[in-house]
Scaffold this active site. Structure first.
Site, PDB file in Angstrom:
ATOM      1  N   GLU A   1       0.184  -1.363  -0.252  1.00 13.59           N
ATOM      2  CA  GLU A   1       0.109  -0.099   0.064  1.00 13.59           C
ATOM      3  C   GLU A   1       0.782   1.489  -0.523  1.00 13.59           C
ATOM      4  OE1 GLU A   1       0.650  -1.923   2.726  1.00 13.59           O
ATOM      5  OE2 GLU A   1      -0.688  -1.779   3.808  1.00 13.59           O
TER       6      GLU A   1
ATOM      7  N   ASP B   1      -0.741  -4.459   4.543  1.00 12.35           N
ATOM      8  CA  ASP B   1      -0.734  -4.679   6.606  1.00 12.35           C
ATOM      9  C   ASP B   1      -2.028  -5.828   6.900  1.00 12.35           C
ATOM     10  OD1 ASP B   1       1.090  -2.705   6.371  1.00 12.35           O
ATOM     11  OD2 ASP B   1      -0.060  -1.349   6.712  1.00 12.35           O
TER      12      ASP B   1
ATOM     13  N   ASP C   1      -3.898  -5.719   9.561  1.00 15.96           N
ATOM     14  CA  ASP C   1      -4.812  -5.279  10.203  1.00 15.96           C
ATOM     15  C   ASP C   1      -5.881  -5.940   9.289  1.00 15.96           C
ATOM     16  OD1 ASP C   1      -4.107  -3.244   8.689  1.00 15.96           O
ATOM     17  OD2 ASP C   1      -3.549  -2.113  10.679  1.00 15.96           O
TER      18      ASP C   1
ATOM     19  N   GLU D   1      -7.762  -2.808   8.180  1.00 19.48           N
ATOM     20  CA  GLU D   1      -7.553  -2.280   7.378  1.00 19.48           C
ATOM     21  C   GLU D   1      -6.835  -2.782   6.066  1.00 19.48           C
ATOM     22  OE1 GLU D   1      -9.439   1.327   5.332  1.00 19.48           O
ATOM     23  OE2 GLU D   1     -10.089   0.579   8.701  1.00 19.48           O
TER      24      GLU D   1
ATOM     25  N   TYR E   1       5.441  -4.350  12.726  1.00 16.73           N
ATOM     26  CA  TYR E   1       4.443  -3.208  12.204  1.00 16.73           C
ATOM     27  C   TYR E   1       3.448  -2.242  13.695  1.00 16.73           C
ATOM     28  CZ  TYR E   1       0.016  -2.762  10.589  1.00 16.73           C
ATOM     29  OH  TYR E   1      -0.933  -1.651   9.565  1.00 16.73           O
TER      30      TYR E   1
ATOM     31  N   ARG F   1       0.998  -0.820  14.381  1.00 20.03           N
ATOM     32  CA  ARG F   1      -0.582  -0.511  14.367  1.00 20.03           C
ATOM     33  C   ARG F   1      -0.871  -1.653  15.442  1.00 20.03           C
ATOM     34  NH1 ARG F   1      -1.462   1.773   9.899  1.00 20.03           N
ATOM     35  NH2 ARG F   1      -1.140   3.661   9.452  1.00 20.03           N
TER      36      ARG F   1
ATOM     37  N   HIS G   1      -0.089 -10.595  16.723  1.00 19.67           N
ATOM     38  CA  HIS G   1       0.454  -9.621  16.274  1.00 19.67           C
ATOM     39  C   HIS G   1       1.176  -9.558  17.428  1.00 19.67           C
ATOM     40  CE1 HIS G   1      -2.407  -7.460  13.716  1.00 19.67           C
ATOM     41  NE2 HIS G   1      -2.747  -8.885  13.609  1.00 19.67           N
TER      42      HIS G   1
END
Length: 768
Positions: free
Chosen positions: A9, A82, A84, A86, A287, A289, A332
């Site tokens: 992204e 990513d 997650d 989103e 990562y 988040r 995670h």
């Protein structure tokens, strides 16, 4: 043509990954989401089961076309957004928008951008997790429903151009309620009494500072106590020494990183996330988040190696942390450096500072406890039942403190020092001095960006990906602002007993200083009041947290997303209809008093274009008089005297060069209007006392300053100017500025060249 197309992204991420893969792979960026809900109308088919109506964003059509061509020529398309929700949604939207065949499409995820992680992900591809996609869709659809249906009611009932958001409105409510608790707070005065003792007979010169076991309410009580005990004797009644330990904090999650970067580095939440993203995309950290404090077994092993080689075996202690945050995703990892043997990195100052913080926190989390010895000594007087307490601490083994110590919000506690003197129970003490200092209790602390994130997390509202956007949005919408104030000087009484003499003096200190703390604006307070009254469920903390839990359940495949939206929308839509039909328009105003000259009411009110003061009634035959408020004046804090001062303006102070000079007060302070231009009045001048001569001085000084900036003007159009600014020369035209390319010499620019540069700048902006 490469056999494999990898889509990520962001361009930075693409560049890093490209370095790890061979010539058979081409890595391209989608620049985030390529589709979103249609902007026209609601963008949701409610009757069709809340199905979203998606469209390719206008600025992504070229990107989609390029990716589509490449995907058709590739054997395998790897969706590497990513890990997650989103990120999963971005991959799903790409698959849909590019019409990717299922047999050619593979989804890969990784927690860090290293060659090992990327190659391992390629060995272990999976399909798109549709449950994660549904959870993201449910959030997006629900938030669009709330915004689309509530915002028009705000336009009608409060003020045009307002908007409401589900999580944002709850965040504003927290700030409004905190501000109210500060206004309701009634400070109490008390006296803090501290005495300095030494062992009787001069056995030791080590002084011991001890505080009275209770606060005294008045100065009279303090003086009475001094007079009572000054000739008395003092005895140590207990000496308690107990060992304790301090445990390191766990590795960083998104919210704890935001909090600590705010406290230690002064970063805003948005800056922290921007810098962390840069570190992640360049392969330096995992990562960013995440709400998990887990570390991989590999990371724990590497941390152990690093600690033992750098500090010794006694400093190492392997720890596995468990996340207690509601809805945390244990799969995670916490935020950590990708390579723990890399103590520092190249990069800009912000990147270096944030990386250093993450490295220290990660290493500290795998270190031994700090061993501390606390000493508490009670000293009694034979003249009163009140006693003094001395506390001290000695660090016997620093453990993790060798590397890192966590900060606290608004920490005003005094540092505890060691008690070095050997004091025994029953020992007699001499009082060297005593000081009773007048203090006042503090109101509740306002939220900083970071402490607001902490509160949202505690309530279970929002998730790692939503904290920073939420805080940015409520400030951009003008509902919340960051305060900056030097505070006021507080004077207080100090009563001192020393050398057998009681003296009284006055001390002073700054209080109420605010820097970067969040406070509601007038419009934020009014909107919050309206929403709480009419949409209490939407702003209820438990309700909002429960919605987040339902998104989590959708992500785990336990709840059907369209049913969840249906259950929410029915009651919500009824509240919307009720608010539309029954509530009256809110009039945000305060009656301040009566104008002595006209006998008319004086108001401060929220108008269509912001705050203003008004003399007279809107319904009167004679139109009311209006004036704007100054910056910093609010609906709540502006006084009658402040407003009457504003109505003394505009004031004509004379003529200069054939034009009137008029002094006025604007939103950004006092100014002189002359020849359709505005000149700020320096803060050292009192606007009402500015004479004709002083006004001319101010105008001339500003013109002289402007002339120094002027590199070149043009007879073809006086509005066209080449000026010197803070960041170098630029072209100013029609109140807009344009950068001059390095290929031009500013002083040699022609009028036509300036027009060409301006047109090129406009074209570039339009294209963007």
């Amino acid at each position: 043509m490469a056999k494999n197309l990898v889509i990520v992204e962001s361009p930075a991420k693409a560049k890093t990954i490209e370095g790890f893969l061979g010539k058979d792979y081409v890595v391209k960026s989608s620049f985030g989401h390529v589709r979103d809900l249609a902007k026209k109308d609601l963008g949701i088919d409610i009757e069709g089961g809340f199905l979203p109506i998606y469209e390719i964003s206008s600025d992504k059509k070229k990107v989609v076309d390029e990716l589509s061509k490449l995907s058709k020529k590739s054997d395998v398309i790897w969706l590497a957004s990513d890990e997650d929700r989103e990120g999963e949604a971005i991959s799903w939207h790409l698959a849909e928008a590019l019409n990717l065949p299922e047999e050619k499409t593979k989804r890969i995820v990784f927690n860090e951008i290293t060659q090992t992680a990327i190659l391992n992900a390629i060995k272990n591809p999976r399909n798109i997790d549709i449950d994660l996609v549904h959870a993201q869709q449910a959030r997006r659809v629900l938030d669009r429903l709330v915004g689309f249906e509530v915002s028009p009611i705000l336009w009608k009932k409060v003020k045009p151009a307002l908007s409401a958001g589900r999580v944002q409105s709850v965040a504003v409510r927290l700030i409004v309620e905190k501000e109210q608790s500060i206004k309701d707070f009634v400070p109490e005065t008390y006296y803090r009494v501290v005495a300095v003792f030494i062992p009787e007979g001069g056995k030791s010169t080590q002084t011991i500072k001890a505080e009275l076991s209770e606060r005294l309410k008045t100065k009279e009580e303090a003086i009475e106590l001094i007079n009572k005990i000054k000739d008395g004797s003092f005895t140590v009644t207990s000496v308690e020494t107990k060992p304790t330990h301090k445990t390191p904090p766990p590795p960083f999650t998104t919210s704890t990183l935001q909090q600590e970067a705010s406290r230690k580095l002064g970063f805003s939440v948005t800056k922290t996330m921007t810098v962390a993203q840069q570190l992640y995309e360049s392969g330096k950290i995992t990562y960013m988040r995440t709400d998990s404090v887990n570390l991989s077994s590999l990371a724990i092993g590497k941390a152990k190696e690093e600690i033992e080689s750098k500090y010794g075996k006694k400093y190492s202690k392997t720890r596995n942390y468990t996340t207690k945050t509601k809805g945390a995703q244990e799969a995670h990892e916490a935020i950590r450096p990708t390579y723990l043997n890399r103590h520092a990195i190249d990069g800009d100052i912000a990147q270096q500072k944030l990386y250093g913080l993450i490295w220290k926190r990660t290493i500290a989390s795998q270190m031994a406890d700090a061993l501390i010895e606390n000493t508490i000594i009670n000293i009694n007087s034979d003249k009163t039942d009140k006693y003094f307490i001395a506390t001290g601490e000695v660090i016997k083994f620093d453990g993790f403190l060798k590397v890192y110590e966590e900060s606290k919000d608004d920490d005003t506690s005094e540092k505890v020092s060691a008690i070095k003197a050997q004091i025994s129970e029953g020992e007699k003490m001499d009082m060297q001095s005593l000081e009773a200092t007048e203090k006042t209790t503090n109101p509740p602390y306002r939220y900083s960006e970071a402490s607001l994130v902490k509160k949202l997390e505690e309530l279970g509202i929002g998730r790692p990906s939503t904290y920073a956007p939420t805080i940015t949005t409520i400030q951009n919408r003008g509902y919340v602002e960051k305060l900056k104030s030097e505070g006021t000087t507080r004077k207080f009484t100090i009563i001192k007993f020393k050398d057998n003499e009681i003296t009284e003096s006055i001390g002073s200190e700054k209080e109420g200083a605010v820097n970067g703390k969040l406070a509601p604006t007038d419009i934020g307070t009014i909107v919050n009041k309206f929403l709480v009254t009419n949409f209490n469920d939407i702003l209820d903390y438990n309700f909002t947290a429960n919605i987040e839990k339902q998104f989590d359940e959708i992500a785990h495949g336990n709840i059907e997303w369209q049913k969840m939206l249906s259950d929410f929308y029915g009651p919500f839509h009824k509240e919307v209809e009720k608010a539309e039909q029954t509530t009256e328009k809110i009039r945000g105003e305060r009656l301040l008093g009566v104008d002595p000259a006209s006998g008319k009411n004086v108001y401060v009110k929220l108008g269509r274009y912001g705050l203003m003061a008004q003399i007279g009634e809107s319904e009167d035959e004679e139109k009311p008089r209006f004036t704007g408020l100054k910056k910093g004046q609010t609906l709540e804090n502006v006084t009658f005297e402040d407003v009457m001062e504003l109505f003394k303006f505009p004031k004509n102070v004379g003529n200069f060069e054939g034009n009137e000079m008029v002094i006025g007060i604007g939103r950004f302070g006092p100014y002189i209007r002359h020849d359709s231009k505005f000149y700020s009045i320096p803060s050292t001048d009192v606007p009402l006392e500015v004479t004709e001569e002083r006004a001319i001085e101010i105008i001339k000084a500003k013109k002289e300053e402007d002339n120094k900036k002027l590199i070149k003007g043009f007879t073809e159009n006086p509005e066209m100017q080449v000026l010197n600014g803070r960041f170098g020369p630029y072209i100013s035209f029609e109140k807009k500025n344009y950068k001059i390319p390095k290929t031009y010499k500013p002083e040699d620019l022609t009028y036509s060249e300036c027009l060409a540069i301006i047109q090129k700048g406009k074209d570039k902006k339009t294209k963007k």
